[in-house]
Design a protein around this motif. Sequence first.
Motif, mmCIF file in Angstrom:
data_model
loop_
_atom_site.group_PDB
_atom_site.id
_atom_site.type_symbol
_atom_site.label_atom_id
_atom_site.label_comp_id
_atom_site.label_asym_id
_atom_site.label_seq_id
_atom_site.Cartn_x
_atom_site.Cartn_y
_atom_site.Cartn_z
ATOM 1 N N UNK A 80 24.851 38.849 18.359
ATOM 2 C CA UNK A 80 25.775 37.872 17.654
ATOM 3 C C UNK A 80 26.372 38.008 16.380
ATOM 4 N N UNK A 81 26.237 38.792 16.024
ATOM 5 C CA UNK A 81 26.465 39.868 14.654
ATOM 6 C C UNK A 81 28.149 40.525 14.982
ATOM 7 N N UNK A 82 27.627 40.697 16.310
ATOM 8 C CA UNK A 82 28.856 42.269 15.672
ATOM 9 C C UNK A 82 29.798 41.708 17.328
ATOM 10 N N UNK A 83 29.568 41.240 18.375
ATOM 11 C CA UNK A 83 30.105 40.611 19.103
ATOM 12 C C UNK A 83 31.792 40.158 19.000
ATOM 13 N N UNK A 84 32.722 39.876 19.601
ATOM 14 C CA UNK A 84 33.448 39.238 19.697
ATOM 15 C C UNK A 84 34.248 37.731 20.230
ATOM 16 N N UNK A 85 35.123 37.155 19.835
ATOM 17 C CA UNK A 85 35.090 35.722 20.796
ATOM 18 C C UNK A 85 35.713 36.101 22.188
ATOM 19 N N UNK A 86 36.773 36.951 22.040
ATOM 20 C CA UNK A 86 37.160 37.429 23.110
ATOM 21 C C UNK A 86 37.248 38.282 24.042
ATOM 22 N N UNK A 87 36.527 38.228 25.012
ATOM 23 C CA UNK A 87 35.944 39.112 26.204
ATOM 24 C C UNK A 87 36.069 40.356 26.179
ATOM 25 N N UNK A 88 38.139 39.891 26.120
ATOM 26 C CA UNK A 88 38.448 41.727 26.370
ATOM 27 C C UNK A 88 38.868 42.373 24.744
ATOM 28 N N UNK A 138 27.593 32.857 18.130
ATOM 29 C CA UNK A 138 28.402 32.122 17.364
ATOM 30 C C UNK A 138 28.712 33.257 16.452
ATOM 31 N N UNK A 139 30.617 33.324 16.969
ATOM 32 C CA UNK A 139 30.354 34.555 16.166
ATOM 33 C C UNK A 139 31.672 34.434 15.014
ATOM 34 N N UNK A 140 32.117 35.786 14.081
ATOM 35 C CA UNK A 140 32.828 35.325 12.783
ATOM 36 C C UNK A 140 33.607 34.432 12.956
ATOM 37 N N UNK A 141 34.701 34.035 14.440
ATOM 38 C CA UNK A 141 35.726 33.247 14.214
ATOM 39 C C UNK A 141 35.765 31.766 14.957
ATOM 40 N N UNK A 142 34.190 31.916 15.626
ATOM 41 C CA UNK A 142 34.367 30.408 16.511
ATOM 42 C C UNK A 142 32.938 31.179 18.029
ATOM 43 N N UNK A 143 32.365 29.849 18.981
ATOM 44 C CA UNK A 143 31.843 30.340 19.193
ATOM 45 C C UNK A 143 32.200 30.649 20.936
ATOM 46 N N UNK A 144 31.451 31.687 22.255
ATOM 47 C CA UNK A 144 31.415 32.358 22.478
ATOM 48 C C UNK A 144 30.786 31.610 23.748
ATOM 49 N N UNK A 145 30.692 32.804 24.863
ATOM 50 C CA UNK A 145 29.298 32.490 26.235
ATOM 51 C C UNK A 145 28.875 34.846 25.988
ATOM 52 N N UNK A 146 27.973 34.271 26.029
ATOM 53 C CA UNK A 146 27.194 35.692 26.366
ATOM 54 C C UNK A 146 26.544 36.120 27.868
#
Length: 501
Positions: A80-88, A138-146
């Motif tokens: 969670x600490x390393x992924x980005x909100x935008x998948x691309x 939760x990423x540094x700029x908001x929630x996303x999916x994994x």
Amino acid sequence: MSDGVSTRKLGQLPAEMLDFTLLKTSGSLAPRLGRLSFPGRKSILTPAFIGNTSRGVIPHVSQDNFRRSADVGGVYVALEDFVEKRPHKTPPVFKYDVPEPLRRFIALPEDTLLILGARRNPPIASPHGNTDTEIRLLTSVGFTTLSSEYYAAAARKLQPDIVVGLGDIPVGQEAISLKRKDRMSDRTEVWLRDIVAKQGTIGEGEKAWSIFAPILPIERDLQSWYLDHLLDDMVDKISGLAVYDAYLLDDLPDELDHLPRLSFHVPASPQELLRHVRMGVDVFTVPFLADATDAGIVLDFTFPAPAGDKNTSTRRSLGIDMWSGDHALSVTPLSEGCTCYACTKHHRAFLQHLLAAKEMLGWVLIQLHNHAILSAFFTGIRASIEAGTFDADVAAFEAYYEPTLPEKSGQGPRVRGYQFKSESHDPHREKKNPKAFKKYNEETILKLKAARSQQSEKRPAMTDVIDDEALLGLVQLDEYVVDPDPHTHLNGLKLEDDKRA
């Protein structure tokens, strides 16, 4: 009772993977001693705790200080600490094309066990729930999916020592419906198969990693289908268990007793840690340790507890609030008898000054000390289990110390966004941190607007460039002149070299 029983059976797991040996146990729901080993890493005697990291490091402790001063055999790192909100957008850690990229990326020492999970501990609740194929994080700029597929691919790329299987764990829900519990079991079973399948694709010469299977925080009969498949199809592919509710360990099948138990149950105090040890938990993440550090609380307890004073019934505090002015002139160590760096090199007055001055070094020293206290605490636990006095020592500890940690009284360091529960946007909601600058009154604002207007009239081309903050220095002046050509001031200045010439 059994001694020296290894979890690895002949032909069950590759020799280069995790090995757990039970050194002493008297049953599935009893305190037990063990040794956790992974090739190339320090062996961890259990019960023990591992470091709970943020962005890959223990808060307030740089990796050089971690090597020198922190007696921690392993760390837990959240994807969670390393992924980005935008998948691309590819996270930087995945662009690091070296062996064991996650370990290199966070500069973790070679001999420290690295455990990778999906979410932090404790995680922040998401405003939206998980789905059949994805969890929320939760990423540094908001929630996303994994997705399970992404997580399995990330595990293979990052090459940790241990991967905690993806589990459908509700966060922040007080009541979980029966239908929701059924979905938790189904999803977790599918996701565990995905990570096991990805582990099976590891090629020759590629670093192997071990899997810890999630044990859901629901009753056994509601996850019996998942546990049955775990025992029938995957038990020879996993190396340990990730436990999310230590009080449900009595529902664990006997066939899983030989596996190490890593707890993500969030304990509130040392007393609750002892209760979890009594139920057979082997390895802990301890979030209250960093919480105490942020609050300026120096942990101050030992196990077994010292002999109590029979003339008083007052319990001793589990920690010392270093914000208190009572320590301003004290030249005693943070804790009597502690041999950590902070206690041997500094004293309470210095630490109290650092906190009052908001110096980062204050929290660094507290964090190093608190880790040393907890390390000694678990050393005492292992010695007590070995001596057969654990139950009596627990009773003495509970009678000697207060049941909860001291309350926070100081401001603490500036908080990070993931330390807060997710909230809907409210423009009137109080900000997380106090403002760095004072709020200007109406008269000051009018002066700022006048300054902007005057500057714009003299230099129309700069209308869109002028910033109010750049004019704050003019607010206190009764009269000021804005030169349309600032270079005229530079012509009258002389540098030091010119003056000496």
